[in-house]
Scaffold this active site. Structure first.
Site, PDB file in Angstrom:
ATOM      1  N   ALA A  77      30.832  30.979  30.787  1.00 29.46           N
ATOM      2  CA  ALA A  77      31.702  31.715  29.863  1.00 29.46           C
ATOM      3  C   ALA A  77      33.063  32.010  30.478  1.00 29.46           C
ATOM      4  O   ALA A  77      34.021  32.313  29.758  1.00 29.46           O
ATOM      5  CB  ALA A  77      31.032  33.012  29.423  1.00 29.46           C
ATOM      6  N   ASP A  82      31.534  36.702  39.674  1.00 30.35           N
ATOM      7  CA  ASP A  82      30.842  36.622  38.383  1.00 30.35           C
ATOM      8  C   ASP A  82      31.122  35.268  37.736  1.00 30.35           C
ATOM      9  O   ASP A  82      31.415  35.180  36.542  1.00 30.35           O
ATOM     10  CB  ASP A  82      31.285  37.760  37.468  1.00 30.35           C
ATOM     11  CG  ASP A  82      30.419  37.866  36.204  1.00 30.35           C
ATOM     12  OD1 ASP A  82      29.253  37.416  36.241  1.00 30.35           O
ATOM     13  OD2 ASP A  82      30.915  38.372  35.187  1.00 30.35           O
ATOM     14  N   TYR A 122      47.383  32.324  28.894  1.00 29.94           N
ATOM     15  CA  TYR A 122      46.509  32.015  27.757  1.00 29.94           C
ATOM     16  C   TYR A 122      46.089  30.555  27.870  1.00 29.94           C
ATOM     17  O   TYR A 122      46.937  29.658  27.944  1.00 29.94           O
ATOM     18  CB  TYR A 122      47.214  32.251  26.424  1.00 29.94           C
ATOM     19  CG  TYR A 122      46.351  31.855  25.250  1.00 29.94           C
ATOM     20  CD1 TYR A 122      45.283  32.651  24.858  1.00 29.94           C
ATOM     21  CD2 TYR A 122      46.576  30.665  24.554  1.00 29.94           C
ATOM     22  CE1 TYR A 122      44.468  32.283  23.804  1.00 29.94           C
ATOM     23  CE2 TYR A 122      45.761  30.297  23.496  1.00 29.94           C
ATOM     24  CZ  TYR A 122      44.710  31.111  23.138  1.00 29.94           C
ATOM     25  OH  TYR A 122      43.898  30.739  22.093  1.00 29.94           O
ATOM     26  N   ASP A 147      39.287  35.125  35.079  1.00 30.41           N
ATOM     27  CA  ASP A 147      38.820  36.415  35.605  1.00 30.41           C
ATOM     28  C   ASP A 147      38.505  36.416  37.093  1.00 30.41           C
ATOM     29  O   ASP A 147      37.566  37.088  37.539  1.00 30.41           O
ATOM     30  CB  ASP A 147      37.586  36.886  34.819  1.00 30.41           C
ATOM     31  CG  ASP A 147      37.905  37.256  33.392  1.00 30.41           C
ATOM     32  OD1 ASP A 147      39.098  37.293  33.052  1.00 30.41           O
ATOM     33  OD2 ASP A 147      36.981  37.495  32.603  1.00 30.41           O
ATOM     34  N   MET A 159      33.756  45.647  30.221  1.00 25.06           N
ATOM     35  CA  MET A 159      35.032  45.795  30.923  1.00 25.06           C
ATOM     36  C   MET A 159      36.163  46.211  29.997  1.00 25.06           C
ATOM     37  O   MET A 159      37.195  46.690  30.441  1.00 25.06           O
ATOM     38  CB  MET A 159      35.414  44.481  31.609  1.00 25.06           C
ATOM     39  CG  MET A 159      34.547  44.112  32.789  1.00 25.06           C
ATOM     40  SD  MET A 159      35.176  42.594  33.570  1.00 25.06           S
ATOM     41  CE  MET A 159      33.983  42.381  34.902  1.00 25.06           C
ATOM     42  N   LEU A 171      39.964  38.421  21.076  1.00 25.69           N
ATOM     43  CA  LEU A 171      39.243  37.257  21.583  1.00 25.69           C
ATOM     44  C   LEU A 171      37.837  37.603  22.018  1.00 25.69           C
ATOM     45  O   LEU A 171      36.940  36.759  21.985  1.00 25.69           O
ATOM     46  CB  LEU A 171      40.010  36.641  22.761  1.00 25.69           C
ATOM     47  CG  LEU A 171      41.412  36.107  22.447  1.00 25.69           C
ATOM     48  CD1 LEU A 171      42.079  35.620  23.724  1.00 25.69           C
ATOM     49  CD2 LEU A 171      41.346  35.001  21.405  1.00 25.69           C
ATOM     50  N   GLY A 172      37.635  38.829  22.461  1.00 27.87           N
ATOM     51  CA  GLY A 172      36.291  39.210  22.888  1.00 27.87           C
ATOM     52  C   GLY A 172      36.263  40.625  23.417  1.00 27.87           C
ATOM     53  O   GLY A 172      37.297  41.228  23.717  1.00 27.87           O
ATOM     54  N   LYS A 186      30.512  31.979  35.890  1.00 25.78           N
ATOM     55  CA  LYS A 186      29.544  31.540  34.898  1.00 25.78           C
ATOM     56  C   LYS A 186      30.271  30.677  33.872  1.00 25.78           C
ATOM     57  O   LYS A 186      31.509  30.683  33.809  1.00 25.78           O
ATOM     58  CB  LYS A 186      28.899  32.746  34.210  1.00 25.78           C
ATOM     59  CG  LYS A 186      29.900  33.694  33.550  1.00 25.78           C
ATOM     60  CD  LYS A 186      29.223  34.969  33.080  1.00 25.78           C
ATOM     61  CE  LYS A 186      30.249  35.955  32.502  1.00 25.78           C
ATOM     62  NZ  LYS A 186      29.619  37.236  32.116  1.00 25.78           N
TER      63      LYS A 186
END
Length: 324
Positions: free
Chosen positions: A152, A148, A106, A169, A36, A31-32, A150
């Site tokens: 995204a 963090d 998910y 996250d 990290m 997925l990305g 944001k």
């Protein structure tokens, strides 16, 4: 025993990597990736539950002190249970592959970042901000900061059960800062920079303060609220340093979008106050916005099945997606 270096390299480059983490989670598509580590779609091998699993960056798992700190911090985050938070379901250390991992709900949705710069319905923007503020209020009450926040890290999910905003996250930025301190000689970013997204970082984060409080998350949400309402960020710069300076020193620009209630505009400006003590709490943001948002109103974003499928096709064609 699995080859750690080979697996961790492939986990960040092979979108169809076949691997079972700790005998429990079969990895699916990538997925990305970020500093990290990598994030994969996965499935529990016995229960069939679909999850998202984050494989931590290499060189962290080898140190028992790092693993202990990781477990302490992850256990803290695992206590969050809220409709607008992606729950941390499991975490652990796979000794065969020598890796640390985190397992989350998910979320089948679209990143809020896709809609930045677009004109979005005001009720949809306020609904998103309200739901994110509600998740922050819950996390802050449990002693967990995001650090963090944001676009995204915010997913928009539309289903027959109703529209939902889900924050990803929670607590991870702090977790990685903590374990990085224990990982001598292995900073979490190649250039040694701290984590954070300057466009959404609070002034105190921009100054490099580590002991930030809940109001830092409120500031980040203020940046998001401003961007959704005005279709541009409150502070911009020609480079990162200029942006960091603007976050610390530039006055908050007025909200000029027609139809924005005065109290909403005032709320956003207060969320963007330079001093932490001048900002409202997340709970106060929720209370203020509840007067303007009804729970049965949709998010107002175009998130049909075709729209989501198109986005997934775009993401699968990108070699590196920042999901930190």
């Amino acid at each position: 025993m699995a080859n750690r270096t080979d697996f961790q390299h492939r986990s960040q480059t092979d979108p169809k990597l076949s691997f079972v983490v700790n005998g429990q989670y079969e990895l699916g598509e990538l997925l990305g990736i970020s500093a990290m580590g990598s994030v994969h779609r996965a499935k529990h091998v016995t229960e069939g539950e679909e999850v998202a699993i984050r494989i931590l960056t290499p060189n962290l798992a080898f140190d028992p002190r790092v693993r202990h700190r990781f477990e302490d911090e992850a256990l803290h985050v695992a206590g969050l249970r809220h409709p607008n938070c992606a729950a941390l379901l499991d975490f652990g250390y796979d000794s065969n592959a020598d890796l640390l991992y985190l397992v989350f709900d998910y979320v089948d949705g679209v990143q809020l970042s896709r809609f930045l710069g677009q004109a979005v319905p005001l009720h949809g923007a306020l609904n998103v901000v309200l739901q994110v503020a509600s998740s922050l209020d819950h996390a802050h009450s449990q002693g967990v900061l995001h650090r963090d926040l944001k676009p995204a890290n915010i997913m928009l999910e539309v289903s027959e059960r109703g529209d939902r905003t889900c924050v990803l996250d929670f607590g991870l930025a702090h977790l990685f800062e903590e374990i990085s301190e224990r990982s001598e000689g292995f900073p979490l970013t190649e250039d040694g920079e701290v984590y954070g997204s300057p466009a959404y970082m609070s002034p105190e984060q921009c100054r490099g303060e580590l002991d930030v409080g809940p109001s830092s998350d409120v500031y980040s949400l203020g940046c998001i609220a401003f961007a959704l309402i005005e279709s541009h960020l409150p502070f911009e710069g020609s480079n990162i340093q200029a942006l960091v300076e603007a976050q610390q020193h530039d006055p908050v620009p007025p909200l000029l979008t027609p139809g924005v209630p005065f109290d909403v505009a005032d709320l956003v400006v207060r969320m963007l106050a330079k001093e932490p003590e001048d900002r409202p709490t997340a709970a106060e943001v929720v209370t203020a916005l509840e007067e303007h948002v009804h729970s049965d109103v949709s998010l107002g974003f175009a998130l049909g099945k075709d729209d989501r499928r198109d986005l997934e096709a775009e993401e699968s064609s990108v070699e590196e997606v920042d999901v930190s």
